[in-house]
Enzyme design. Structure first.
Site, short mmCIF file in Angstrom:
data_model
loop_
_atom_site.label_atom_id
_atom_site.label_comp_id
_atom_site.label_asym_id
_atom_site.label_seq_id
_atom_site.Cartn_x
_atom_site.Cartn_y
_atom_site.Cartn_z
N SER A 129 0.83 -1.19 0.00
CA SER A 129 0.00 0.00 0.00
C SER A 129 0.87 1.26 0.00
CB SER A 129 -0.93 -0.06 1.21
OG SER A 129 -1.99 0.85 1.09
N ASP A 140 -8.71 -3.89 -6.37
CA ASP A 140 -8.20 -3.32 -5.11
C ASP A 140 -8.93 -2.01 -4.84
OD1 ASP A 140 -6.64 -1.92 -3.15
OD2 ASP A 140 -4.93 -3.18 -3.65
N HIS A 183 -7.31 -5.74 -0.95
CA HIS A 183 -6.20 -4.80 -0.95
C HIS A 183 -4.89 -5.56 -0.81
CE1 HIS A 183 -3.95 -1.22 -0.47
NE2 HIS A 183 -3.86 -1.23 0.84
#
Length: 535
Positions: free
Chosen positions: A249, A476, A504
């Site tokens: 991320s 995502d 994610h």
């Protein structure tokens, strides 16, 4: 009230985060495949040699390969390792300058570091630094909680984590008391009239004022550029010639920034759930709104087929209308939760958003929505609390404070004031009829930040860096797949590895194809074949 740009491994994503690192530590070596992406472009300039991208949009320029004399004491420091109180782990404190332009021992930051040493068999490959994202996620918690059994990757690397500056154990940014944070999270982020707009602006101003009062000296120095420079000091003091790194991320932005600043010192980098540094903050927020809409549509399509779906059994569109109706009802009449906080529209929205990070949370979300329909808000409140990292005693971790501090410093704000938000509402609602208004108003938070942004939109090419694997998941919600493609296209040595699925990030979430590709890359340095797509 999720803040603008919520790149995080949260409650619903915790299972994925756990699996990612558990898999990384247990290894699964064989096979091939890899990487999502980032931006690219030729050489570039910086402002005043600071390492910051120039405002003309040129690519991020590498820093000089020779360490400046003023920084040499930091690179030459020796870490004193000691027991962490967690079996198998050692901890240490590393010094870094508060201000790289004016380093001074009087203002040094103390950054927390933890490691789990390689156990063998096999030749030790060095250190592998991990970061779970955020910005604001504790890398040390991530490492210590999800590093159980050693295996292939774990055997060959010392697993290392450092809480970035401003985060958790490393000079944490502080802003509000727990009671004030409770009030802040309940603020209505879909204002219906001027009074509610005023209340929202007041909340944002109060949040920013609290951060300035408690962390004013630190706030100008928690940028991603500075955190990446801290990682280079850590690389040096660990004795590694090049950095080996797995970032998820926001951790992909941190890793890509490192590669851009120090391409000759970049080793095997895995960037999973990638961000694209060439996008401005408003585009990022619109893209995320679209991403969460895509994730909700996938959830709704699955839900309407289940007997226990509280959103009906017709279509994803109808499910979205029913969820919006629930939010509207909670806006007018919050419901009980079994404690002194009621479930408001804002808390319910955050709870649903938290569950979008991983499809493993979908059964819990169905149950929690059904409870809320019956006047019991406990389930959605628990999901919201997990997103905000609020523990059962009512104490908040500093993640949300660090999240705002880093985001608001890295890019100029999406909006200057409420009028700009109102003008953008149609675009956000088009991106997501369910979440659009919430995301638009939440993107106003940086407008009142006490420190002017030092970062700019830029590309990262990292010319001369070793192969980099960029990983993107097609559905995502938090880091849309288009960002992975964008980053991979920019990075001169990147390979894009695609996971066709939900949730994610991709590593450690059940795809042997993804896991094998990444483990092979970390162990052997061989990136996956071009255009590899995994399910």
């Amino acid at each position: 009230m999720p803040p603008s740009r919520p790149f995080r491994s949260t409650a619903a994503a915790a299972a994925a985060a756990a699996a990612v690192l558990a898999l990384l530590l247990s290894g699964c070596s064989s096979g091939t495949s890899r990487a999502p992406g980032g931006p690219a472009s030729p050489a570039r300039s910086t402002e005043a040699g600071s390492g910051r991208p120039a405002s003309d949009g040129s690519p991020l320029a590498p820093l000089p390969t020779t360490v400046p004399a003023a920084l040499r004491p930091y690179y030459d420091q020796k870490l004193s390792w000691h027991d962490c109180g967690v079996a198998g782990f050692q901890c240490a404190t590393m010094k870094a300058p508060l201000d790289y332009a004016r380093p001074s021992p009087a203002t040094d930051l103390k950054l927390a570091v933890a490691r789990k040493k390689a156990t063998g068999p096999g030749q030790r490959l060095g250190s592998l630094l991990v970061n779970p994202g955020g910005p604001g996620g504790s890398a040390i918690d991530y490492l210590q909680q999800y590093a159980p059994q050693p295996a292939a990757v774990r055997a060959r690397y010392d697993m290392v984590a450092m809480d970035p500056r401003g985060v958790a154990r490393s000079a944490p940014v502080e802003c509000l008391t727990d009671r004030q944070m409770d009030h802040f999270t309940q603020t209505d982020t879909t204002p219906d009239d001027s009074a509610e707009v005023t209340a929202l602006v007041t909340a944002y101003r109060g949040f920013a004022r609290g951060c300035e009062q408690h962390s004013g000296t630190l706030l100008p120095h928690v940028s991603t550029i500075e955190a990446a420079r801290d990682m280079d000091i850590l690389r040096a003091v660990l004795g590694d010639r090049k950095l080996t790194y797995v970032g998820a991320s926001y951790g992909t932005f941190l890793g890509a920034t490192y590669a851009g600043l120090f391409p000759s010192r970049s080793g095997r980098l895995v960037l999973d759930g990638a961000m694209d540094p060439s996008l401005d903050s408003r585009t990022i927020n619109i893209d995320q709104t679209t991403g969460f809409n895509t994730a909700f549509t996938a959830f709704a399509a699955d839900c309407v087929k289940k007997a226990d779906c509280p959103l009906g059994h017709k279509s994803p569109e109808d499910a979205g209308r029913r969820l919006s109706a629930l939010f509207t009802k909670l806006d007018a009449h919050p419901v009980g939760t079994g404690e002194d906080r009621k479930l408001t529209e804002s808390l319910a929205t955050t709870g649903v958003i938290a569950a979008m990070y991983d499809q493993g949370a979908w059964p819990l979300l169905r149950q929690s929505l059904a409870q809320a329909e019956q006047g019991n808000g406990r389930g959605l409140l628990a999901l919201s609390d997990s997103y905000y990292e609020r523990d059962p005693s009512g104490h908040y971790a500093n993640q949300m404070y660090a999240n705002a501090a880093v985001n608001c410093l890295d890019l100029p704000p999406s909006f200057a004031g409420p009028d700009q938000v109102r003008a953008a509402l149609p675009a956000f609602r088009k991106a997501s009829p369910v979440f659009g208004a919430n995301f638009a108003w939440s993107a106003l938070n940086c407008a009142y930040w006490p420190v002017k942004a030092t970062g700019r939109v830029h590309r990262i090419e990292a010319k001369g860096a070793d192969p980099i694997v960029v990983v993107g998941t097609t559905r995502d919600p938090a880091t849309p797949y288009t960002w992975a493609k964008g980053l991979a296209a920019q990075l001169s040595s990147a390979t894009l590895l695609t996971y066709v699925g939900d949730g994610h990030t991709a590593y450690g979430r059940g795809s042997d194809c993804i896991d094998t590709a990444i483990n092979t890359f970390l162990l052997e340095g061989t990136p996956p074949a071009k255009n590899t797509r995994c399910t």
